[in-house]
Structures are given as structure tokens and as C-alpha cells.
Scaffold this active site. Sequence first.
Site, short mmCIF file in Angstrom:
data_model
loop_
_atom_site.label_atom_id
_atom_site.label_comp_id
_atom_site.label_asym_id
_atom_site.label_seq_id
_atom_site.Cartn_x
_atom_site.Cartn_y
_atom_site.Cartn_z
N ASP A 77 0.83 -1.21 0.00
CA ASP A 77 0.00 0.00 0.00
C ASP A 77 0.87 1.26 0.00
OD1 ASP A 77 -1.29 -2.28 1.12
OD2 ASP A 77 -2.87 -1.01 1.94
N HIS A 109 -1.12 4.47 -0.67
CA HIS A 109 -2.19 5.35 -0.17
C HIS A 109 -1.93 6.84 -0.38
CE1 HIS A 109 -5.23 2.72 1.40
NE2 HIS A 109 -4.34 1.99 2.06
N HIS A 169 -9.13 -0.56 -2.06
CA HIS A 169 -9.40 0.87 -2.20
C HIS A 169 -9.48 1.34 -3.65
CE1 HIS A 169 -9.51 2.72 1.84
NE2 HIS A 169 -8.89 1.59 2.18
N HIS A 227 -3.62 -8.46 -3.06
CA HIS A 227 -3.69 -7.41 -2.06
C HIS A 227 -4.12 -7.93 -0.69
CE1 HIS A 227 -4.08 -3.42 -0.40
NE2 HIS A 227 -5.28 -3.75 0.05
N HIS A 246 -2.36 -4.83 2.42
CA HIS A 246 -3.68 -4.64 3.03
C HIS A 246 -3.66 -4.29 4.51
CE1 HIS A 246 -7.98 -4.87 2.98
NE2 HIS A 246 -8.10 -6.06 3.55
#
Length: 513
Positions: free
Chosen positions: A249, A251, A311, A359, A434
Site C-alpha cells: 500500500d 495510499h 481501495h 492485495h 492490506h
Amino acid sequence: MSTPTAADRAKALERKNEGNVFVKEKHFLKAIEKYTEAIDLDSTQSIYFSNRAFAHFKVDNFQSALNDCDEAIKLDPKNIKAYHRRALSCMALLEFKKARKDLNVLLKAKPNDPAATKALLTCDRFIREERFRKAIGGAENEAKISLCQTLNLSSFDANADLANYEGPKLEFEQLYDDKNAFKGAKIKNMSQEFISKMVNDLFLKGKYLPKKYVAAIISHADTLFRQEPSMVELENNSTPDVKISVCGDTHGQFYDVLNLFRKFGKVGPKHTYLFNGDFVDRGSWSCEVALLFYCLKILHPNNFFLNRGNHESDNMNKIYGFEDECKYKYSQRIFNMFAQSFESLPLATLINNDYLVMHGGLPSDPSATLSDFKNIDRFAQPPRDGAFMELLWADPQEANGMGPSQRGLGHAFGPDITDRFLRNNKLRKIFRSHELRMGGVQFEQKGKLMTVFSAPNYCDSQGNLGGVIHVVPGHGILQAGRNDDQNLIIETFEAVEHPDIKPMAYSNGGFGL
């Protein structure tokens, strides 16, 4: 519920106060441990459960947060904070009608609470949209048009941002099908020079690309993603001078992504990167991260790969900031194009027939095989159950067997599940992301599973390292008690400074504590 002794009450209060200190220091996992110790000593105090719910919420354990709020409210129906935290946990689980009930309770007690008011508006919007979807039934999917694959570039020509643009230039090719209908766009001159100027002259100075450029980049990248199978297969056994780096991730932490490339090397013929989903939401530079990744995919289609994360989906983007960020920086139309391109992303990657990368985690079906993953029809929003959803949402657990997920979606799978899947499919390890891991990379389930998380100091609050797994057949670096695989190198990196813009700065969802 047994009545605690006075001594236990006193010890429990001490543990609760220690947990509060950890919360202030943003060490939420340690806070959960202390609140749990307090509850074990004295389970009669509503505040202990609502405080633990707060900490669970902060590490995305939404179902656990909701369960704690239920207990807190049972013990004290006037615990307003518990109603607020339960509402936000329900929102995270996409249970907007339940969230609305709790928000109404909160607003009755605190009519002018701005966060609750904003959250209620978000719930109402989601409920209206769901009613609309149900009203039109299946017509929505039947009538769904691919914005990326029918893009008419000239529709952006009148935009002022294009006329005023003085940044690096791209050349486009408008594509047509055999009936002369618009068929998306192709970038004719994507280059490292363009990417460098885009990053340094625009993004790092708080500037944006013209919407025409963004639309063309998304359309071209979407075409490349659509050409890939639901499970991509990579190989570097026969090319040992080519490194494959697996990242977790990110983000929207753009400055940390740039630092990752500075530290571990650029994408190129000798260095393949796989980013394992969740590259948007949370961080306030999600547009910049997505555009950088899409440009790299266009420039290096055989050396840059993306898996889809949970996401990369509409509901998550509405709640966690990416949609609002897109609308602020570009437009609703651009977000809609990004959203459709996310549906084209592969769900898993197999490296050297040894390492499976997804993920979330393994599906609950014990008969699931790699062939099943290849055959998933991924061009849609994730369903609420089945292998598609589980590849994005499942988490490992220490106990054998299957268990409930602390998140509320997906499930938790034990080391026996992982071991059986590896044996049945002749694999060495599972790589997944994740979940935050303080060390960036964590070996789990007797070394059969590795979690890699590449957003250091996640959301400017967790203090964790970012991690990367390099696949280098026969040239790995073994580490006692850590890496037992001669084909892997594990590296970590720290967060870097960025402009003073908080996570989810553009979000209008009222989603936060």
C-alpha cells in the site's frame, strides 16, 4: 459479568490510562493491548470498550470497533462517543442506514456537531444512490459505457487549463473503431523526461496537468490493463540481472513514493516493479501517485505492474477521499475515468511460479486454484462475497482454520489454509499487503506468508517503516529469524517530509474521529 474487586478496578484504570497515553502518541496497536488488559480486569466500564473501539477504528479493524461500541452502549446507553464511533464503523462497512440511526442519536444530544452533520449528509447521499441503483435494476450495467475506451479527446479542447498550460507537452493519437466511433486515446511520446518534468515542475509545486492530458493518460493505461489477465505472470529466473520489486500500500503518499524510487531504483528494463494495490485514498496526493503510476505503465508496459486493492473501488473512494480529491484537482469526469480504469486492474500476480501476490488474501473456498483466479471476470465493482472480494479483503490470522475478519468484510485465514493452498498449487510463499506492519515487511504463518506495506508513517500518525520485497533468484540475503528465502531481499525505508497537508484533506465525507 462478575463484579471486579477494588484492586482489579484500580489496575484496570491504570491500564486504561496507559492506553490513553499510547493513543495520544498514536501507537494504536499498543493502546488496544492496554484497553484489552483493562477490560479483562474490569468489564463493567463502558469507556474501556469505547476507547478500544477508537483504537480499533484507527487501524481499520472496523468490525472489532463496532463490536466494542455495541458493548459500550449496552453498559451505558448515554455514551455519545460510542454512538459516534459505531456510526463511523458502520460507514466503513458500507452500512449507511445503521450509521444514520446512530448519527441521529448523536445529533439529538449535540445538534451542532459539524463532523456528525457532515457524516449524516454522506449517509443520506449513499442511501439515495443505492435506492436509485435498485430502481433502475440491471439497466445500469447494460447501459454502462467505458469512458476510457470511448474517449473523445477533442471534448477537452475548450478547457481553460489547456490554453494556459505551459508544462511538458504530450502528443496524442485519437483512436477509432472500425465504425469510426471514438475508441480512446494513445500517448505517442511518453518519456522519462516528461515524467520527470511532470513530477518536478508540476506536482512538487502544487500544480496540475490539464484535464485533457489526464484523460489521455488514463485511457492509454486502461487499454494496457485490459490487455492483461486477471492473474498476471512474471518471470525473472531466466534473467537474473532483472530485479522484481514488490511494494505494498502507498495510499496517496506521493513524497514517500518518490523516496521509494530514489532509494531502490527507477523502473526500467533491468528493474520491474509491482505495486500491490491501495495506491489511492487516505493520503492527499492520490491523484499524483495514480498519474505517476499510469505514466510509468505507459512508458514501461513490461516492467511496471499494478494489482487492484480494496481501495481501488467506488465505495472506498467516496469515503476515503480519492473522489473528492479528483473533483477538487480535476473533475467528476476524471474521477469516473479513474474509477473505470480501476476495474481493469489485475487481481493477482504470479512470480516465477513460486510467489503469489494479491492485495488481501486467500479465498474461503478450499478447492480454489490459480486457474480460478485467471478466470475471474474482474471488470466490475467488487462483489460482497466470493474469491474476487476475498483476494482484495481477506487477512491472515495466527489460529488455524477460517475466522471472522476484524474489518467486517472478507475473513481471516489460518496457517493451515495457507499451507494447503501452497501445497495444492505448488507455490513457495504468499505475498500480500492490506495491513499496516510496523517493520514494513513481516514474515507470518511460519514464513509461508509475507505482508508488505509501503506507506511509512501511515497517515502521518503510525510511525511505521515502509517495506519492499525484491525477488532476485539465487541472490537473496538470508536473515536469521526473518528471511529464510535465498531468492528474496527485504528492504525498508522511512517517511520523508511533505507539505503540511493532512491526510484526506479534500474529503467532504465527514469520515474521521
